[in-house]
Enzyme design. Structure first.
Site, mmCIF file in Angstrom:
data_model
loop_
_atom_site.group_PDB
_atom_site.id
_atom_site.type_symbol
_atom_site.label_atom_id
_atom_site.label_comp_id
_atom_site.label_asym_id
_atom_site.label_seq_id
_atom_site.Cartn_x
_atom_site.Cartn_y
_atom_site.Cartn_z
ATOM 1 N N GLY A 8 0.846 -1.197 0.000
ATOM 2 C CA GLY A 8 0.000 0.000 0.000
ATOM 3 C C GLY A 8 0.872 1.233 0.000
ATOM 4 O O GLY A 8 2.007 1.209 -0.488
ATOM 5 N N SER A 9 0.360 2.302 0.583
ATOM 6 C CA SER A 9 1.065 3.582 0.522
ATOM 7 C C SER A 9 2.261 3.600 1.490
ATOM 8 O O SER A 9 2.298 2.851 2.471
ATOM 9 C CB SER A 9 0.100 4.707 0.866
ATOM 10 O OG SER A 9 -0.417 4.496 2.157
ATOM 11 N N VAL B 59 1.273 4.569 5.249
ATOM 12 C CA VAL B 59 0.677 3.487 6.047
ATOM 13 C C VAL B 59 1.724 2.401 6.312
ATOM 14 O O VAL B 59 1.844 1.901 7.436
ATOM 15 C CB VAL B 59 -0.585 2.911 5.360
ATOM 16 C CG1 VAL B 59 -1.086 1.688 6.109
ATOM 17 C CG2 VAL B 59 -1.688 3.964 5.278
ATOM 18 N N GLY B 60 2.518 2.069 5.312
ATOM 19 C CA GLY B 60 3.536 1.025 5.479
ATOM 20 C C GLY B 60 4.537 1.381 6.574
ATOM 21 O O GLY B 60 4.898 0.540 7.407
ATOM 22 N N GLU C 288 5.582 -3.377 0.762
ATOM 23 C CA GLU C 288 5.732 -2.913 -0.628
ATOM 24 C C GLU C 288 4.945 -1.617 -0.684
ATOM 25 O O GLU C 288 3.745 -1.613 -0.424
ATOM 26 C CB GLU C 288 5.148 -3.924 -1.611
ATOM 27 C CG GLU C 288 5.901 -5.240 -1.686
ATOM 28 C CD GLU C 288 7.325 -5.094 -2.172
ATOM 29 O OE1 GLU C 288 7.691 -4.033 -2.707
ATOM 30 O OE2 GLU C 288 8.097 -6.051 -1.988
ATOM 31 N N CYS D 164 1.567 0.242 -9.123
ATOM 32 C CA CYS D 164 2.637 0.771 -8.270
ATOM 33 C C CYS D 164 3.899 0.993 -9.100
ATOM 34 O O CYS D 164 4.719 1.841 -8.783
ATOM 35 C CB CYS D 164 2.922 -0.182 -7.126
ATOM 36 S SG CYS D 164 3.092 -1.864 -7.683
HETATM 37 P P1 NAP Z 1 -3.250 2.402 1.466
HETATM 38 O O1 NAP Z 1 -4.197 3.508 1.678
HETATM 39 O O2 NAP Z 1 -1.953 2.444 2.155
HETATM 40 O O3 NAP Z 1 -4.028 1.067 1.826
HETATM 41 C C1 NAP Z 1 -3.454 -0.222 1.715
HETATM 42 C C2 NAP Z 1 -4.145 -1.161 2.673
HETATM 43 O O4 NAP Z 1 -3.865 -0.758 4.018
HETATM 44 C C3 NAP Z 1 -5.673 -1.144 2.568
HETATM 45 O O5 NAP Z 1 -6.161 -2.415 2.867
HETATM 46 C C4 NAP Z 1 -6.049 -0.156 3.635
HETATM 47 O O6 NAP Z 1 -7.371 -0.281 4.091
HETATM 48 C C5 NAP Z 1 -5.071 -0.510 4.708
HETATM 49 N N1 NAP Z 1 -4.835 0.545 5.677
HETATM 50 C C6 NAP Z 1 -5.087 1.884 5.584
HETATM 51 N N2 NAP Z 1 -4.701 2.517 6.708
HETATM 52 C C7 NAP Z 1 -4.190 1.564 7.530
HETATM 53 C C8 NAP Z 1 -3.622 1.584 8.837
HETATM 54 N N3 NAP Z 1 -3.483 2.707 9.533
HETATM 55 N N4 NAP Z 1 -3.197 0.413 9.359
HETATM 56 C C9 NAP Z 1 -3.308 -0.750 8.664
HETATM 57 N N5 NAP Z 1 -3.847 -0.824 7.448
HETATM 58 C C10 NAP Z 1 -4.278 0.312 6.876
HETATM 59 O O7 NAP Z 1 -2.930 2.220 -0.077
HETATM 60 P P2 NAP Z 1 -3.984 2.162 -1.259
HETATM 61 O O8 NAP Z 1 -4.535 3.534 -1.439
HETATM 62 O O9 NAP Z 1 -4.946 1.054 -1.042
HETATM 63 O O10 NAP Z 1 -3.062 1.721 -2.489
HETATM 64 C C11 NAP Z 1 -2.309 2.611 -3.240
HETATM 65 C C12 NAP Z 1 -0.868 2.655 -2.757
HETATM 66 O O11 NAP Z 1 -0.304 1.364 -2.773
HETATM 67 C C13 NAP Z 1 0.046 3.483 -3.634
HETATM 68 O O12 NAP Z 1 0.906 4.244 -2.824
HETATM 69 C C14 NAP Z 1 0.849 2.435 -4.400
HETATM 70 O O13 NAP Z 1 2.096 2.869 -4.843
HETATM 71 C C15 NAP Z 1 0.973 1.380 -3.390
HETATM 72 N N6 NAP Z 1 1.245 0.091 -4.016
HETATM 73 C C16 NAP Z 1 2.515 -0.418 -3.941
HETATM 74 C C17 NAP Z 1 2.819 -1.630 -4.534
HETATM 75 C C18 NAP Z 1 4.205 -2.196 -4.468
HETATM 76 O O14 NAP Z 1 4.362 -3.375 -4.718
HETATM 77 N N7 NAP Z 1 5.219 -1.439 -4.128
HETATM 78 C C19 NAP Z 1 1.818 -2.344 -5.208
HETATM 79 C C20 NAP Z 1 0.548 -1.799 -5.284
HETATM 80 C C21 NAP Z 1 0.269 -0.584 -4.666
HETATM 81 P P3 NAP Z 1 -8.524 0.676 3.498
HETATM 82 O O15 NAP Z 1 -8.601 0.372 2.061
HETATM 83 O O16 NAP Z 1 -9.704 0.219 4.240
HETATM 84 O O17 NAP Z 1 -8.108 2.085 3.760
#
Ligand code: NAP
Ligand code: MG
Length: 490
Positions: free
Chosen positions: A229-230, A233-234, A251, A285
């Site tokens: 994810g972002s 958050v990571g 990731e 991503c």
């Molecule tokens: P995100 O907002 O970070 O969410 C990812 C996951 O984490 C979702 O299931 C989200 O739940 C959950 N989450 C949110 N806040 C959290 C917290 N405080 N504690 C634990 N879990 C939490 O990311 P996204 O908007 O879904 O995805 C886009 C991002 O992912 C982009 O930054 C992209 O670059 C990155 N990404 C990276 C890769 C890689 O391999 N490097 C691959 C794909 C995507 P909710 O949906 O319920 O908020």
């Protein structure tokens, strides 16, 4: 298709839990009056039950042979292949990417399950010579226990597959918290694993907000967290895990670049760059976000970019002629448009796109025009921050050294491409560019199931995913000093 609303359920400790409400509406980003599914909102109590359920069965699962676990994964792979068209259409309706991308993603999930189903036929440890006579040293891999899997919305089935398949085949139990935007595909993958014969409790699906993910990651019954994810958050989850000493694999975000050198075949290079930047609406991503061109070819490249982007067809991904769907949500659209406005106010000029849709169906769905920006330099926010939409920024470099320096001038390090036939520079790229994945004369996206995937710098931490690399996160190594003993005289 439009009127079908799927009522989703959580799957906890081997039971589908009939939802009681409240619900979250899962809507089609291409037409926001199209309700795709209704998802229950999980609670911390659901997480507790899922983790406890996983614990009660994980030892038995760990004792099951690798071959038997692989057979279940192979069945899941078959089911995914058989249902690729139907699930691909659901994926498009739920997340917005085009139908061909949706179907391809489901087939990719099938390929990932197929790859890991064959682990029983591969090397699963190693043997070393000992410095002592008659002894050998074995390195064996054992499951880590109960794994928390937290996934993003942009690949609703492929990213979960590349975490869940290795977690299961190496003998772990999984509690999965998918992104709130894509509960339908999470529900479908869980259904398939049940149908494939996964014993009750080995996989639980908890639907809910980010706070549920955080509670899960910090749960004392969890022995490892795999997160995509972002970056914000990571990094936060890495702190949560550090407090408990729980291993975490992250990731995260990217700001992926392409470099085009003056000797490159410009037409084919620009085609690749535009695919990398705009397909899946720029929401991979590994999508290309920064383009660096040697200044002597810049005008030619700009003209080709404008032509290539004008040929894209934006619309509802279910229409087979469409090449670029909507972004995934209203907040994603607002965020991309805000990035665009700021870039323009900071001096970017528009080479293609740029103008938000103000009327018609594209204004009603979450559409953003594929946009190319010509930047006066590297000082703009759009050059540094992840946009996560169909926006490509271009800068000119004086020479090749400056191009590499610009490519590395980022806190991210996921993916990059270089376009040239100059072997000396390709060799330098392999040694100097700071990315987890480097492409030579192809676009920045792509993730074959049998090779490592992941980023460096702030794009990721912990062992890489997929291929042989996956064993390093989803198992613990044990070193065994094995010395036979003389038989006791009788
Ligand atoms: P995100 O907002 O970070 O969410 C990812 C996951 O984490 C979702 O299931 C989200 O739940 C959950 N989450 C949110 N806040 C959290 C917290 N405080 N504690 C634990 N879990 C939490 O990311 P996204 O908007 O879904 O995805 C886009 C991002 O992912 C982009 O930054 C992209 O670059 C990155 N990404 C990276 C890769 C890689 O391999 N490097 C691959 C794909 C995507 P909710 O949906 O319920 O908020
Ligand atoms: Mg989110």
């Amino acid at each position: 298709m439009r009127t079908l609303v799927v009522e989703l359920a959580q799957f906890i400790g081997g039971t589908w839990i009939t939802p009681q409400g409240p619900f979250v509406a899962d809507i089609n980003p291409a037409r926001t009056d199209d309700l795709v599914a209704r998802a229950p909102l999980g609670t911390t109590n659901d997480v507790d039950l899922a983790v406890e359920g996983a614990h009660s069965v994980s030892a038995q699962w760990a004792r099951t042979s690798l071959r038997e676990r692989g057979v279940i994964l192979a069945r899941a792979s078959d089911l995914l292949s058989q249902r690729a068209q139907v699930l691909g259409a659901e994926l498009t309706r739920e997340e917005g990417k085009t139908l061909s991308e949706g179907v391809a993603e489901v087939k990719r999930a099938a390929d990932i399950f197929r790859y890991f189903s064959a682990e029983a036929t591969r090397e699963i440890g190693s043997v070393f010579a000992s410095s002592r006579d008659g002894e050998s040293v074995l390195v064996v891999h054992r499951p880590i226990g109960v794994v928390a899997v937290i996934t993003p919305w942009n690949f609703p089935i492929a990213i979960p597959a590349w975490k869940i398949a290795p977690a299961l085949v190496y003998g772990n139990a999984v509690v999965w918290k998918p992104a709130s935007l894509v509960p339908l595909l999470a529900f479908r993958l869980s259904e398939i694993l049940v149908e494939a014969g996964l014993p009750p409790g080995i996989l639980s699906l908890v639907l809910g907000s980010g706070s549920i993910g955080e509670y899960l990651a910090g749960h004392r019954g969890v022995s490892g967290v795999s997160f995509t994810g972002s970056t914000d958050v990571g990094r936060h989850l890495a702190r949560v895990c550090a407090d408990r000493g729980t291993p975490i694999q992250t990731e995260m975000g990217g700001k992926n670049f392409c470099v085009i050198f003056s000797d490159a075949h410009l037409e084919s290079s620009v085609k690749e760059v535009v695919m990398g930047a705009m397909l899946s609406t720029g929401q991979k991503c590994t999508a290309t976000s920064r383009l660096i061109v040697e200044q002597e070819i810049a005008e030619d490249v700009m003209a080709l970019l404008a032509e290539e982007v004008a040929a894209l067809r934006v619309g509802n991904g279910l229409d087979p002629d469409v090449t670029v769907g909507p972004v995934a949500s209203g907040s994603a659209r607002a965020s991309v448009l805000q990035h665009l406005n700021r870039a323009i106010s900071q001096g970017a000029s528009i080479i293609a796109g740029g103008e938000p849709y103000s009327s018609g169906p594209l204004a009603e769905g979450y559409f953003v025009p594929p946009t190319v920006l010509d930047l006066p330099g590297r000082g703009l926010d759009v050059w540094r921050e992840e946009v996560f939409g169909p926006v490509l920024s271009v800068v000119r470099s004086r020479d090749r050294d400056e191009a590499f320096e610009m490519a590395n001038d980022s806190c991210f390090g996921l993916s990059g491409s270089i376009f040239t036939n100059d072997f000396g520079w390709i060799d330098r790229a392999i040694r100097q560019l700071e990315v987890g994945m480097l492409h030579v004369n192809s676009e920045t996206t792509g993730a074959d199931p049998h090779v490592p995937f992941g980023g460096i710098k702030q794009s990721g931490s912990g062992p890489k995913e997929q291929g042989r690399a996956a064993i390093h996160f989803f198992t613990e190594e044990m070193t065994v000093y094995l010395r036979p003993q003389a038989t006791r005289p009788r």
